[in-house]
Scaffold this motif. Structure first.
Motif, short mmCIF file in Angstrom:
data_model
loop_
_atom_site.label_atom_id
_atom_site.label_comp_id
_atom_site.label_asym_id
_atom_site.label_seq_id
_atom_site.Cartn_x
_atom_site.Cartn_y
_atom_site.Cartn_z
N GLY A 131 -19.19 21.22 32.95
CA GLY A 131 -20.24 22.06 32.38
C GLY A 131 -20.71 21.53 31.03
O GLY A 131 -21.92 21.53 30.73
N LEU A 132 -19.76 21.07 30.20
CA LEU A 132 -20.13 20.50 28.90
C LEU A 132 -21.02 19.28 29.08
O LEU A 132 -22.01 19.10 28.35
CB LEU A 132 -18.86 20.12 28.13
N THR A 133 -20.69 18.42 30.04
CA THR A 133 -21.48 17.21 30.28
C THR A 133 -22.91 17.56 30.67
O THR A 133 -23.88 16.98 30.16
CB THR A 133 -20.82 16.36 31.38
N LEU A 134 -23.07 18.52 31.58
CA LEU A 134 -24.41 18.93 32.01
C LEU A 134 -25.20 19.51 30.83
O LEU A 134 -26.40 19.25 30.68
CB LEU A 134 -24.31 19.96 33.14
N TYR A 135 -24.52 20.29 30.01
CA TYR A 135 -25.18 20.88 28.83
C TYR A 135 -25.65 19.79 27.87
O TYR A 135 -26.78 19.84 27.38
CB TYR A 135 -24.20 21.83 28.14
N GLU A 136 -24.79 18.82 27.60
CA GLU A 136 -25.15 17.74 26.68
C GLU A 136 -26.32 16.92 27.21
O GLU A 136 -27.21 16.54 26.45
CB GLU A 136 -23.94 16.84 26.42
N ILE A 137 -26.30 16.66 28.51
CA ILE A 137 -27.41 15.91 29.11
C ILE A 137 -28.72 16.67 28.92
O ILE A 137 -29.76 16.10 28.57
CB ILE A 137 -27.14 15.65 30.61
N ALA A 138 -28.68 17.98 29.15
CA ALA A 138 -29.88 18.80 29.01
C ALA A 138 -30.36 18.82 27.56
O ALA A 138 -31.57 18.74 27.29
CB ALA A 138 -29.60 20.23 29.49
N CYS A 139 -29.41 18.95 26.61
CA CYS A 139 -29.79 18.99 25.19
C CYS A 139 -30.43 17.69 24.73
O CYS A 139 -31.28 17.69 23.83
CB CYS A 139 -28.56 19.29 24.33
N ARG A 140 -30.03 16.59 25.32
CA ARG A 140 -30.54 15.28 24.91
C ARG A 140 -31.77 14.86 25.72
O ARG A 140 -32.31 13.76 25.52
CB ARG A 140 -29.45 14.22 25.05
N ALA A 180 -13.59 29.36 28.34
CA ALA A 180 -13.25 28.03 27.84
C ALA A 180 -14.46 27.10 27.89
O ALA A 180 -14.66 26.27 26.99
CB ALA A 180 -12.10 27.44 28.67
N LEU A 181 -15.28 27.23 28.93
CA LEU A 181 -16.51 26.43 29.01
C LEU A 181 -17.44 26.77 27.85
O LEU A 181 -17.96 25.87 27.17
CB LEU A 181 -17.21 26.69 30.35
N ILE A 182 -17.65 28.06 27.60
CA ILE A 182 -18.54 28.48 26.52
C ILE A 182 -17.98 28.02 25.17
O ILE A 182 -18.71 27.49 24.33
CB ILE A 182 -18.72 30.01 26.54
N GLY A 183 -16.67 28.22 24.96
CA GLY A 183 -16.07 27.79 23.71
C GLY A 183 -16.15 26.30 23.51
O GLY A 183 -16.34 25.80 22.38
N THR A 184 -16.02 25.53 24.60
CA THR A 184 -16.11 24.06 24.52
C THR A 184 -17.53 23.63 24.18
O THR A 184 -17.74 22.70 23.39
CB THR A 184 -15.65 23.43 25.84
N ILE A 185 -18.51 24.30 24.77
CA ILE A 185 -19.91 24.00 24.44
C ILE A 185 -20.17 24.29 22.96
O ILE A 185 -20.81 23.49 22.25
CB ILE A 185 -20.86 24.83 25.33
N MET A 186 -19.66 25.41 22.48
CA MET A 186 -19.88 25.79 21.07
C MET A 186 -19.23 24.79 20.12
O MET A 186 -19.86 24.35 19.14
CB MET A 186 -19.34 27.19 20.82
N ALA A 187 -17.98 24.42 20.39
CA ALA A 187 -17.31 23.43 19.53
C ALA A 187 -17.97 22.07 19.68
O ALA A 187 -18.09 21.31 18.71
CB ALA A 187 -15.83 23.35 19.90
N GLY A 188 -18.41 21.75 20.91
CA GLY A 188 -19.12 20.50 21.15
C GLY A 188 -20.42 20.42 20.37
O GLY A 188 -20.81 19.35 19.89
N ASN A 189 -21.10 21.55 20.24
CA ASN A 189 -22.33 21.57 19.44
C ASN A 189 -22.05 21.15 17.99
O ASN A 189 -22.85 20.44 17.38
CB ASN A 189 -22.95 22.96 19.47
N VAL A 190 -20.93 21.62 17.47
CA VAL A 190 -20.55 21.25 16.10
C VAL A 190 -20.18 19.77 16.03
O VAL A 190 -20.64 19.04 15.15
CB VAL A 190 -19.38 22.12 15.60
N PHE A 191 -19.36 19.33 16.98
CA PHE A 191 -18.81 17.97 16.93
C PHE A 191 -19.86 16.90 17.28
O PHE A 191 -19.93 15.86 16.61
CB PHE A 191 -17.62 17.86 17.89
#
Length: 414
Positions: A131-140, A180-191
């Motif tokens: 889920g994090l990977t798909l989110y990052e792809i979409a954001c970029r 955990a998916l939502i929390g990982t996306i949120m922390a990933g946004n910071v990182f």
């Protein structure tokens, strides 16, 4: 394993403290940014874009936000990143300790999906990092330039993750993996975005270079996502205490509905911070939560609504006749005690024999008849109403046995 319980306690404690620090800082800076006002001209001449005054703890505070940056970088510049990192790291550690070390007890429900612990863990990691990977792809991608379309896709991602999780894991395991998916996306946004862009801005100011507007716009998008994710994530963190949500036949829809209502209520406060007060949002949010409550509760009986079978109606639980036929089916203390002894006491005892629980969960002990009578409402609610006990039905309690407990309790009320 008592040491694992102690480790879980300390990691959970640390996780809560770190989460409070992260969410508190996040809420504060959102409030701060939305409450900045146009400063006097002498401040504008110094490059200050907005300012505010506040009083707290017996002192006055003056806060200023620069349009570009200070003329000279300060010797000490405070960064807000470890609140996010420690929250995620402790949360992921807790996920491993509770749900991966104890996969057979907490993550796998044989009635949902009888898979091996290794497969369950692999699927769980797939939900989180896939889920994090798909989110990052979409954001970029160019999709990030269209906020409404992006929001729809983000909601779709969470819906799909919620549905798949409830098809793969136990109710509790499903909810915690969406969290955990939502929390990982949120922390990933910071990182992955907010911190790198802030480093670029600091370097540009230090070297007297132009700041690329894309840095701020990209970080702003991620911050908005984190803002709306906060209340849904907090619900998921406490959801394991409320089995009527994750044990519902359509638990994934329950989760989506509650998260949507929570995000909508958060929208009220976001608008309020910029001077727009819309009570209708709070009213509709409250109505939505009430509607969810009725929807989840209506298909299931409450303890007081449990009615005995026609065959046992009016029979006293103190009747000592044996159960021999349909013509005479009194419920005896011995029958109830036998069900409890068979399915509950291995965990709910002063000296548990269960392979997972070395201490009675939530302090409920059922070693004696007095204990059973004292905890009767809780027994029937969890065994016959929400049916989340025995835990993942690891002792194989049958529907007839659940009904027997329901009939017994209903007869007690007559």
């Amino acid at each position: 394993m008592p040491w694992l319980d102690w480790l879980s306690l300390f990691v959970r404690w640390f996780h809560v403290v770190a989460g409070v620090a992260w969410i508190g800082a996040s809420f504060y800076f959102i409030w701060l940014d939305n409450n900045l006002r146009t400063p006097p001209k002498w401040k504008q001449d110094k490059g200050i874009k907005g300012d505010l005054w506040a009083i707290h703890g017996g002192g006055f505070y003056e806060v200023a936000k620069y349009a570009y940056g200070p003329e000279q970088m300060p010797q000490t510049l405070h960064w807000f990143k470890w609140e996010a990192y420690t929250t995620w790291l402790s949360g992921f550690a807790l996920l491993i300790i509770v749900y991966y070390f104890g996969a057979s007890a907490y993550l796998i429900d044989p009635s949902v999906n009888p898979i091996s612990p290794s497969m369950a863990i692999s699927l769980g990691l797939g939900v989180i990092f896939g889920g994090l990977t798909l989110y990052e792809i979409a954001c970029r991608s160019k999709l990030a330039n269209y906020p409404i379309a992006f929001g729809v896709c983000l909601i779709a991602l969470v819906c799909i993750a919620s549905y798949l999780s409830t098809q793969w894991f136990s109710g509790r395991g499903a909810y915690i993996h969406v969290g955990a998916l939502i929390g990982t996306i949120m922390a990933g946004n910071v990182f992955f975005n907010i911190m790198p862009n802030q480093r670029k801005m600091v370097a540009a100011v230090a070297n007297k270079q132009d700041i690329d507007p894309k840095w701020g716009a990209s970080a702003k998008l991620r911050s908005v996502h984190n803002n709306y994710f906060t209340l849904p994530l907090l619900f998921i963190m406490i959801s394991n205490h409320y089995p009527m949500t994750y044990q519902h036949p359509h638990s994934w829809l329950v989760l989506i509905a509650i998260m949507a209502a929570a995000a909508w209520i958060r929208h009220f406060f976001n608008l309020k911070h910029v001077g727009k007060t819309k009570p209708s949002i709070l009213v509709t949010g409250a109505i939505a939560m009430l509607a969810i409550t009725f929807w989840v509760s209506m298909p299931q009986n409450t303890v007081n609504d449990i009615q005995p079978n026609e065959e046992t109606a009016g029979v006293s639980v103190k009747d000592s006749h044996s159960v021999g036929s349909k013509e005479s089916m009194p419920i005896t203390d011995a029958q109830v005690a036998n069900v409890i002894e068979t399915h509950c006491v291995s965990c709910h005892s002063r000296t548990p024999t269960d392979d997972i629980f070395s201490v009675a969960p939530v302090g409920v002990v059922l070693d004696s008849w007095e204990d059973i009578e004292r905890f009767a409402p809780q027994i029937v609610r969890r065994a016959s109403v929400t049916k989340d006990m025995p835990f993942l039905n690891k002792t194989g309690m049958t529907e007839d046995e659940r009904q027997l407990l329901a009939d017994w309790f209903a007869a007690r009320q007559n």
